[in-house]
Scaffold this motif. Sequence first.
Motif, PDB file in Angstrom:
ATOM      1  N   GLY A   1     -35.214  93.774  -5.128  1.00 28.87           N
ATOM      2  CA  GLY A   1     -36.193  94.743  -5.605  1.00 28.87           C
ATOM      3  C   GLY A   1     -37.526  94.723  -4.894  1.00 28.87           C
ATOM      4  O   GLY A   1     -38.513  95.263  -5.395  1.00 28.87           O
ATOM      5  N   ARG A   2     -37.592  94.107  -3.736  1.00 30.46           N
ATOM      6  CA  ARG A   2     -38.842  94.048  -2.976  1.00 30.46           C
ATOM      7  C   ARG A   2     -38.871  95.192  -1.951  1.00 30.46           C
ATOM      8  O   ARG A   2     -38.696  94.989  -0.754  1.00 30.46           O
ATOM      9  CB  ARG A   2     -38.971  92.697  -2.272  1.00 30.46           C
ATOM     10  CG  ARG A   2     -39.140  91.522  -3.226  1.00 30.46           C
ATOM     11  CD  ARG A   2     -39.415  90.221  -2.494  1.00 30.46           C
ATOM     12  NE  ARG A   2     -38.368  89.871  -1.561  1.00 30.46           N
ATOM     13  CZ  ARG A   2     -37.412  88.969  -1.780  1.00 30.46           C
ATOM     14  NH1 ARG A   2     -37.378  88.326  -2.925  1.00 30.46           N
ATOM     15  NH2 ARG A   2     -36.505  88.707  -0.866  1.00 30.46           N
ATOM     16  N   PHE A   3     -39.077  96.404  -2.460  1.00 29.35           N
ATOM     17  CA  PHE A   3     -39.146  97.579  -1.593  1.00 29.35           C
ATOM     18  C   PHE A   3     -39.896  98.682  -2.313  1.00 29.35           C
ATOM     19  O   PHE A   3     -40.147  98.593  -3.510  1.00 29.35           O
ATOM     20  CB  PHE A   3     -37.748  98.065  -1.202  1.00 29.35           C
ATOM     21  CG  PHE A   3     -36.957  98.621  -2.352  1.00 29.35           C
ATOM     22  CD1 PHE A   3     -36.989  99.974  -2.624  1.00 29.35           C
ATOM     23  CD2 PHE A   3     -36.201  97.788  -3.175  1.00 29.35           C
ATOM     24  CE1 PHE A   3     -36.268 100.492  -3.699  1.00 29.35           C
ATOM     25  CE2 PHE A   3     -35.475  98.297  -4.234  1.00 29.35           C
ATOM     26  CZ  PHE A   3     -35.513  99.654  -4.502  1.00 29.35           C
ATOM     27  N   LYS A   4     -40.289  99.723  -1.560  1.00 34.30           N
ATOM     28  CA  LYS A   4     -40.930 100.907  -2.130  1.00 34.30           C
ATOM     29  C   LYS A   4     -40.107 102.107  -1.723  1.00 34.30           C
ATOM     30  O   LYS A   4     -39.606 102.188  -0.608  1.00 34.30           O
ATOM     31  CB  LYS A   4     -42.355 101.064  -1.616  1.00 34.30           C
ATOM     32  CG  LYS A   4     -43.270  99.969  -2.097  1.00 34.30           C
ATOM     33  CD  LYS A   4     -44.698 100.242  -1.733  1.00 34.30           C
ATOM     34  CE  LYS A   4     -45.513  99.047  -2.197  1.00 34.30           C
ATOM     35  NZ  LYS A   4     -46.794  99.367  -2.665  1.00 34.30           N
ATOM     36  N   SER A   5     -39.987 103.045  -2.639  1.00 32.91           N
ATOM     37  CA  SER A   5     -39.243 104.267  -2.333  1.00 32.91           C
ATOM     38  C   SER A   5     -40.085 105.163  -1.422  1.00 32.91           C
ATOM     39  O   SER A   5     -41.298 105.004  -1.316  1.00 32.91           O
ATOM     40  CB  SER A   5     -38.904 105.011  -3.622  1.00 32.91           C
ATOM     41  OG  SER A   5     -40.088 105.521  -4.199  1.00 32.91           O
ATOM     42  N   SER A   6     -39.433 106.108  -0.789  1.00 31.61           N
ATOM     43  CA  SER A   6     -40.155 107.022   0.095  1.00 31.61           C
ATOM     44  C   SER A   6     -41.166 107.845  -0.695  1.00 31.61           C
ATOM     45  O   SER A   6     -42.253 108.139  -0.202  1.00 31.61           O
ATOM     46  CB  SER A   6     -39.186 107.924   0.857  1.00 31.61           C
ATOM     47  OG  SER A   6     -38.380 108.652  -0.050  1.00 31.61           O
ATOM     48  N   SER A   7     -40.841 108.206  -1.930  1.00 28.94           N
ATOM     49  CA  SER A   7     -41.795 108.980  -2.741  1.00 28.94           C
ATOM     50  C   SER A   7     -43.035 108.142  -3.061  1.00 28.94           C
ATOM     51  O   SER A   7     -44.149 108.671  -3.104  1.00 28.94           O
ATOM     52  CB  SER A   7     -41.144 109.503  -4.012  1.00 28.94           C
ATOM     53  OG  SER A   7     -40.598 108.457  -4.765  1.00 28.94           O
ATOM     54  N   GLU A   8     -42.878 106.838  -3.282  1.00 28.71           N
ATOM     55  CA  GLU A   8     -44.033 105.972  -3.510  1.00 28.71           C
ATOM     56  C   GLU A   8     -44.909 105.901  -2.272  1.00 28.71           C
ATOM     57  O   GLU A   8     -46.147 105.934  -2.373  1.00 28.71           O
ATOM     58  CB  GLU A   8     -43.575 104.553  -3.885  1.00 28.71           C
ATOM     59  CG  GLU A   8     -42.969 104.432  -5.272  1.00 28.71           C
ATOM     60  CD  GLU A   8     -42.418 103.051  -5.524  1.00 28.71           C
ATOM     61  OE1 GLU A   8     -42.869 102.440  -6.507  1.00 28.71           O
ATOM     62  OE2 GLU A   8     -41.551 102.578  -4.748  1.00 28.71           O
ATOM     63  N   LEU A   9     -44.293 105.802  -1.120  1.00 24.19           N
ATOM     64  CA  LEU A   9     -45.052 105.744   0.127  1.00 24.19           C
ATOM     65  C   LEU A   9     -45.781 107.063   0.387  1.00 24.19           C
ATOM     66  O   LEU A   9     -46.944 107.070   0.790  1.00 24.19           O
ATOM     67  CB  LEU A   9     -44.149 105.403   1.309  1.00 24.19           C
ATOM     68  CG  LEU A   9     -43.573 103.991   1.314  1.00 24.19           C
ATOM     69  CD1 LEU A   9     -42.556 103.831   2.436  1.00 24.19           C
ATOM     70  CD2 LEU A   9     -44.686 102.972   1.468  1.00 24.19           C
ATOM     71  N   LEU A  10     -45.085 108.177   0.173  1.00 22.70           N
ATOM     72  CA  LEU A  10     -45.708 109.486   0.378  1.00 22.70           C
ATOM     73  C   LEU A  10     -46.876 109.700  -0.567  1.00 22.70           C
ATOM     74  O   LEU A  10     -47.922 110.237  -0.180  1.00 22.70           O
ATOM     75  CB  LEU A  10     -44.677 110.596   0.211  1.00 22.70           C
ATOM     76  CG  LEU A  10     -43.642 110.720   1.323  1.00 22.70           C
ATOM     77  CD1 LEU A  10     -42.573 111.736   0.946  1.00 22.70           C
ATOM     78  CD2 LEU A  10     -44.301 111.103   2.632  1.00 22.70           C
ATOM     79  N   ALA A  11     -46.742 109.272  -1.813  1.00 17.82           N
ATOM     80  CA  ALA A  11     -47.815 109.426  -2.796  1.00 17.82           C
ATOM     81  C   ALA A  11     -49.057 108.661  -2.379  1.00 17.82           C
ATOM     82  O   ALA A  11     -50.188 109.092  -2.628  1.00 17.82           O
ATOM     83  CB  ALA A  11     -47.346 108.958  -4.164  1.00 17.82           C
ATOM     84  N   LYS A  12     -48.867 107.542  -1.721  1.00 17.23           N
ATOM     85  CA  LYS A  12     -49.989 106.726  -1.265  1.00 17.23           C
ATOM     86  C   LYS A  12     -50.856 107.472  -0.250  1.00 17.23           C
ATOM     87  O   LYS A  12     -52.062 107.302  -0.210  1.00 17.23           O
ATOM     88  CB  LYS A  12     -49.465 105.432  -0.657  1.00 17.23           C
ATOM     89  CG  LYS A  12     -50.529 104.500  -0.147  1.00 17.23           C
ATOM     90  CD  LYS A  12     -49.936 103.228   0.425  1.00 17.23           C
ATOM     91  CE  LYS A  12     -51.012 102.326   0.994  1.00 17.23           C
ATOM     92  NZ  LYS A  12     -50.461 101.096   1.533  1.00 17.23           N
ATOM     93  N   TYR A  13     -50.246 108.335   0.556  1.00 20.56           N
ATOM     94  CA  TYR A  13     -50.974 109.004   1.632  1.00 20.56           C
ATOM     95  C   TYR A  13     -51.299 110.468   1.337  1.00 20.56           C
ATOM     96  O   TYR A  13     -51.805 111.166   2.195  1.00 20.56           O
ATOM     97  CB  TYR A  13     -50.183 108.891   2.933  1.00 20.56           C
ATOM     98  CG  TYR A  13     -50.094 107.446   3.382  1.00 20.56           C
ATOM     99  CD1 TYR A  13     -51.177 106.815   3.969  1.00 20.56           C
ATOM    100  CD2 TYR A  13     -48.926 106.701   3.171  1.00 20.56           C
ATOM    101  CE1 TYR A  13     -51.115 105.497   4.348  1.00 20.56           C
ATOM    102  CE2 TYR A  13     -48.854 105.376   3.557  1.00 20.56           C
ATOM    103  CZ  TYR A  13     -49.942 104.784   4.143  1.00 20.56           C
ATOM    104  OH  TYR A  13     -49.889 103.471   4.522  1.00 20.56           O
ATOM    105  N   GLU A  14     -51.031 110.924   0.145  1.00 24.56           N
ATOM    106  CA  GLU A  14     -51.374 112.307  -0.215  1.00 24.56           C
ATOM    107  C   GLU A  14     -52.731 112.403  -0.830  1.00 24.56           C
ATOM    108  O   GLU A  14     -53.374 111.534  -1.201  1.00 24.56           O
ATOM    109  CB  GLU A  14     -50.317 112.896  -1.154  1.00 24.56           C
ATOM    110  CG  GLU A  14     -49.022 113.146  -0.445  1.00 24.56           C
ATOM    111  CD  GLU A  14     -47.952 113.712  -1.368  1.00 24.56           C
ATOM    112  OE1 GLU A  14     -48.094 113.646  -2.597  1.00 24.56           O
ATOM    113  OE2 GLU A  14     -46.961 114.212  -0.835  1.00 24.56           O
TER     114      GLU A  14
END
Length: 77
Positions: A64-77
């Motif tokens: 469980g040590r990962f981030k989903s692509s939506s979490e990553l995208l939200a960080k940069y929006e």
Amino acid sequence: MNLEARKIKFVQEFLKLQSEEAISRLEKILRKEKNASDEQTFEPMSQDDLNQRIDTSESDFQNGRFKSSSELLAKYE
């Protein structure tokens, strides 16, 4: 004339340029040289290093040590 003095002289001459076309050509040359320099310093990883990285990534995902692509995208929006 040493390298530092040549660089300073080049920059001084560059700053005097008024031609956008000349500046564009010099920018293109600079990008080309930078890319060539980057390619020369590139060292591919070994097969063992690649396999170790894959093993670590799979272990991280399973634990469980990962981030989903939506979490990553939200960080940069």
